[in-house]
Design an enzyme around this catalytic site. Structure first.
Site, short mmCIF file in Angstrom:
data_model
loop_
_atom_site.label_atom_id
_atom_site.label_comp_id
_atom_site.label_asym_id
_atom_site.label_seq_id
_atom_site.Cartn_x
_atom_site.Cartn_y
_atom_site.Cartn_z
N GLN A 1 -2.67 -0.60 -5.12
CA GLN A 1 -3.22 0.57 -5.93
C GLN A 1 -2.77 0.33 -7.22
OE1 GLN A 1 -1.68 3.42 -3.11
NE2 GLN A 1 -3.68 3.78 -2.30
N GLU B 1 0.72 -0.82 0.85
CA GLU B 1 -0.64 -0.41 0.14
C GLU B 1 -0.58 -0.01 -1.30
OE1 GLU B 1 -2.71 2.72 2.46
OE2 GLU B 1 -4.64 2.41 1.19
N GLU C 1 5.95 0.78 2.60
CA GLU C 1 4.52 0.61 2.73
C GLU C 1 3.95 -0.30 1.80
OE1 GLU C 1 1.64 1.62 1.35
OE2 GLU C 1 2.47 3.22 -0.02
N GLU D 1 -7.18 12.28 20.06
CA GLU D 1 -7.16 12.10 18.74
C GLU D 1 -6.16 10.83 18.60
OE1 GLU D 1 -5.31 13.84 14.75
OE2 GLU D 1 -5.85 15.14 16.09
N CYS E 1 -3.57 8.97 -3.03
CA CYS E 1 -3.59 10.49 -2.54
C CYS E 1 -2.03 10.94 -2.56
CB CYS E 1 -3.99 10.17 -1.07
SG CYS E 1 -3.12 8.98 0.10
N HIS F 1 11.30 3.48 -12.24
CA HIS F 1 10.10 4.19 -11.49
C HIS F 1 8.93 3.47 -11.22
CE1 HIS F 1 8.26 7.65 -9.63
NE2 HIS F 1 7.02 7.40 -10.47
N SER G 1 7.23 5.61 -1.78
CA SER G 1 6.13 5.94 -1.09
C SER G 1 6.42 7.04 0.23
CB SER G 1 5.49 4.60 -0.21
OG SER G 1 4.99 3.87 -1.38
#
Lengths: 266, 351
Positions: free
Chosen positions: B117, B113, B111, B189, B50, B96, B106
Site C-alpha cells: 500500500q 500488506e 503484517e 461465518e 482502511c 514513522h 499496523s
C-alpha cells in the site's frame, strides 16, 4: 592409517561439523534462510570421505571395509549419499541438520576410537565378500537415514499432539512426507540388506554363526516393520519409533560384529 | 525544508473517524494535485488505507497549519475530529514512515500488506509528479528498510488469524493442499472464512455440508467446491483429509466410537479436524487417536496469540535497526542542506 587418509577424514569431520553448526545457528537465531551453507558443507564432507575411500581402496586393492575405522567411514559415506539423493528428491533440506550430527558422530568414533588401525591388504579378493560388505554397509546408511526421518516425524507428531507448535515445526517437512520417506528408506535399506545377507552365504569357508544369526535377526526386525506397514497394521508413529529402535539395535551391537578383517584369509 | 507527516490512524481514531478522512483510489489523483497547489508544499505523498490516512509532505513552513488544509480537503470538518489527528515533524516523520512500511504500526503487528500500500501510494504520487528529491529518497529508503526488517527479523513469521493458523497446520501435515479432500461442515461465518483461507492456499477439493442445503450450495459455489446434503456428510468421512466443523449441534457429532471403524478403512492416512463450534462438535478424546489431530477454536487462537507475541518480541530489534536507517537518512538530509547553503553562498557574491 597414513597422514593423507587421516587428513581426508578430518576434513570431512570439519565439514559436517560446519554444516551442523550452521543449521543450529539458523534454528537458534530463527533466521530461517535456505540452509545453503549446510548443504554445501555436507557435500564437501561427502567429497572428502569419497577421497578417503578412493585412496584407501586404491592402496589395498579392494573395497575399504576391512576394519572398524573404514566401516564407520563407509557407513557415513553411504548415509550421506542416500541423503543427497533422497533429500533433494523430497526437498527435505532440513534433513541435513539432522544428518550432519550423525555423520559427525560416526566420523568422530572412527577417528577417536580406531586411531591407529591400518589397512588390511589382501592378495586375493573374494567378490562375494566384497558384495556382502558393500551392500550391508549401504543398507546401514539407508537405515540410518530412515532413523533420522523417524526422529523428524516424531518431533512433528509431538508438536501436533501437544498443540504447541514451535518455530522448528514450520521448518520441518510435512508429517506425511516424512512418513513416506521413512517407509521408502526402510524398503531401500531392507532390499540392500537382503542382497547383502544373501551374498554373505555365498562367501564360502568358515561361517561366523553369531554374526549370521544376528544379521538374520536384524533382517527379521526390519522385515516385520515393513510387513506391518504394508498391511496397515501399524500407525506411522509406531513405524517411525521402531525404525529408531531397530537402528539403535543395529548400532548397539555394531561393536560386537566381527569384521571381514578378522575372518580367516581367503 | 522540513519533512512533515500528519493524518489519522487506527491508533488515534476509531473506524467512523477513519472513514470520514479516507481518500478513495478514485479521488487520489485529484487530492494530490490539490495538495501540491498549497503554496508551502513542495512535495507530497498521500497514503490512505482502511487503517490510516497519512500525508507526507516537504515544506518550507515548519509551522504549517493542518486544520485549514483539512477544511479545504474535506470541506467543513467538525472541531472534535481534529483531536484524532497526529502530526510528526522531521526525524519523527522519517521514523514513522519506516515503521509503517515495516508493518510495525499496523493493527496486526508485522503484517505485510501495508508495504504494498505504501508502494502504491508513492508510485501514484511519483506518476503525478508531486514527489521530488527528498520524498523520492525517503520512500525508496522506506522500502529498503521494510524489506530489511522483514528478512532480518521474525516479525512477519507465522499466522495470526484462526483461518491462516489452520491452513499452516494443514500444510505441515499434508504438504500441498491441492489433492486433499476438505469438508466444511456448517456454513457459518468462521467456517466460511476458514474455507476461503484453504481455497486461497490452493485447496481444490472442497465439500460443503450444512443443515440448510441452499446455504451449503451458495458457499460451495463461491469457493469452487461441491455441496453435500447434511444427511450424507458421514459417507464422505472415509476419504476426507481435513474436516472443518462448525455446526450448531448441542453435543459432539464426531466421537471416538464413530471414528474408530472409519480410521481402520483409512489405512493410517492422517486426519486433521478443525473444530470451530461452540459447544464443540468433536469429542476431545478423538485427539488421542493415532494419526488424528483435533484443533478447537481455543487452541488455534492460542497459537495465533503466541505468534503475535513472538512478533512483538522482535520489536526492540526492529527499533534498533530502524534507528540506524533514520540516522543514515538524517545524515543525507544534512549533507544536501549543507550543499544548498554552500551553493547559495557561492551564488550570492555573483549576484
Amino acid at each position: 592409517m597414513n597422514g593423507s587418509d587421516r587428513l581426508w577424514v578430518e576434513l570431512a569431520l570439519i565439514s559436517y561439523l560446519t554444516g551442523f553448526a550452521y543449521s543450529v545457528y539458523l534454528l537458534a537465531t530463527k533466521k530461517f534462510l535456505t540452509p545453503g551453507v549446510s548443504f554445501w558443507a555436507i557435500c564437501a564432507g561427502f567429497l572428502f570421505t569419497t577421497m578417503f575411500l578412493f585412496d584407501r581402496g586404491h592402496a589395498i586393492g579392494r573395497c575399504p571395509i576391512t576394519n572398524r575405522f573404514e566401516v564407520l567411514v563407509f557407513m557415513t559415506w553411504s548415509m550421506v549419499l542416500i541423503y543427497l539423493l533422497i533429500g533433494s528428491t523430497y526437498r527435505l533440506s532440513l534433513m541435513g541438520a539432522f544428518t550432519a550430527p550423525v555423520a559427525c558422530a560416526l566420523l568422530f568414533f572412527a577417528v577417536a576410537l580406531s586411531p591407529n588401525e591400518s589397512a588390511v591388504k589382501r592378495i586375493k579378493v573374494n567378490p562375494w565378500l566384497e558384495a556382502h560388505t558393500s551392500f550391508s554397509m549401504v543398507a546401514c546408511g539407508a537405515f540410518a537415514l530412515a532413523c533420522i526421518a523417524g526422529v523428524m516425524f516424531l518431533i512433528q507428531e509431538r508438536q501436533l499432539k501437544t498443540r504447541q507448535p514451535s518455530s522448528i515445526f514450520y521448518r520441518l517437512p510435512p508429517i506425511t512426507a516424512l512418513s513416506v520417506v521413512n517407509s521408502r528408506l526402510l524398503w531401500l535399506g531392507f532390499i540392500l540388506f537382503t542382497v547383502g545377507l544373501a551374498t554373505g552365504f555365498l562367501i564360502g569357508g568358515h561361517i561366523n554363526w553369531l554374526q549370521a544369526v544376528w544379521s538374520i535377526l536384524v533382517w527379521c526386525v526390519y522385515g516385520g516393520i515393513l510387513i506391518a506397514r504394508v498391511r496397515h497394521a501399524m500407525a506411522a508413529k509406531w513405524v517411525a519409533t521402531l525404525s529408531i529402535v531397530a537402528f539403535s539395535l543395529l548400532l548397539s551391537t555394531f561393536w560386537g560384529i566381527r569384521f571381514i578383517s578378522e575372518r580367516p584369509s581367503l | 525544508m522540513q519533512i512533515l507527516c500528519f493524518g489519522i490512524s487506527h491508533q488515534t481514531a476509531n473506524v467512523e473517524v477513519r472513514e470520514r478522512f479516507a481518500v478513495p483510489d478514485s479521488a487520489l489523483a485529484d487530492s494530490l494535485t490539490r495538495l501540491s497547489q498549497v503554496p508551502s508544499v513542495l512535495e507530497s505523498v498521500l497514503l490512505s488505507t482502511c487503517n490510516r490516512t497519512e500525508f507526507y509532505i516537504v515544506t518550507h513552513d515548519s509551522q504549517l497549519a493542518i486544520e485549514p488544509l483539512f477544511h479545504s480537503f474535506y470541506g467543513p470538518v467538525e472541531a472534535s475530529a481534529f483531536q484524532h489527528l497526529f502530526r510528526l515533524q522531521a526525524v519523527s516523520s522519517i521514523r514513522h514512515l519506516f515503521r509503517v512500511a515495516s508493518g510495525l504500526e499496523s493493527m496486526v503487528f508485522g503484517e505485510t500488506e501495508i508495504f504494498g500500500q505504501v508502494k502504491r501510494a508513492y508510485e501514484a504520487a511519483a506518476r503525478l509528479g508531486t514527489t521530488g528529491r527528498i520524498l523520492n529518497r525517503l520512500f525508496q529508503k522506506a522500502f529498503h528498510v521494510g524489506k530489511h526488517i522483514r528478512s532480518a527479523t521474525a516479525i512477519t513469521r507465522g499466522s495470526v488469524s484462526v483461518g491462516s493458523v489452520a491452513v499452516d497446520l494443514a500444510r505441515q501435515i499434508f504438504g500441498e493442499l491441492k489433492a486433499h479432500k476438505i469438508m466444511i461442515l456448517g456454513a457459518g461465518e468462521t467456517s466460511e472464512r476458514t474455507a476461503w483461507s484453504f481455497q486461497s492456499q490452493g485447496a481444490r477439493q472442497l465439500f460443503v455440508s450444512n443443515r440448510s442445503f441452499e446455504r451449503a450450495t451458495e458457499l460451495a459455489e463461491a469457493i469452487g467446491g461441491r455441496a453435500i446434503r447434511f444427511d450424507h456428510w458421514e459417507d464422505e468421512f472415509r476419504d476426507l483429509d481435513i474436516l472443518v466443523s462448525s455446526t450448531a449441534a448441542p453435543h459432539a457429532i464426531v466421537t471416538r466410537a464413530k471414528l474408530e471403524p472409519v480410521l481402520r478403512m483409512r489405512r493410517d492416512r492422517p486426519l486433521f479436524i478443525i473444530d470451530l463450534a461452540i459447544p464443540r462438535d468433536v469429542d476431545p478424546a478423538v485427539h488421542q487417536m493415532d494419526g488424528v489431530y483435533v484443533y478447537d477454536l481455543d487452541s488455534l487462537q492460542a497459537i495465533a496469540a503466541r505468534t503475535l507475541e513472538a512478533r512483538k518480541e522482535e520489536a526492540e530489534a526492529c527499533d534498533h535497526m530502524i534507528e540506524k536507517h533514520v540516522q543514515d537518512f538524517e545524515a543525507w538530509l544534512d549533507r544536501i542542506a549543507e550543499r544548498a547553503i554552500t551553493s547559495a553562498a557561492i551564488e550570492c557574491p555573483r549576484t
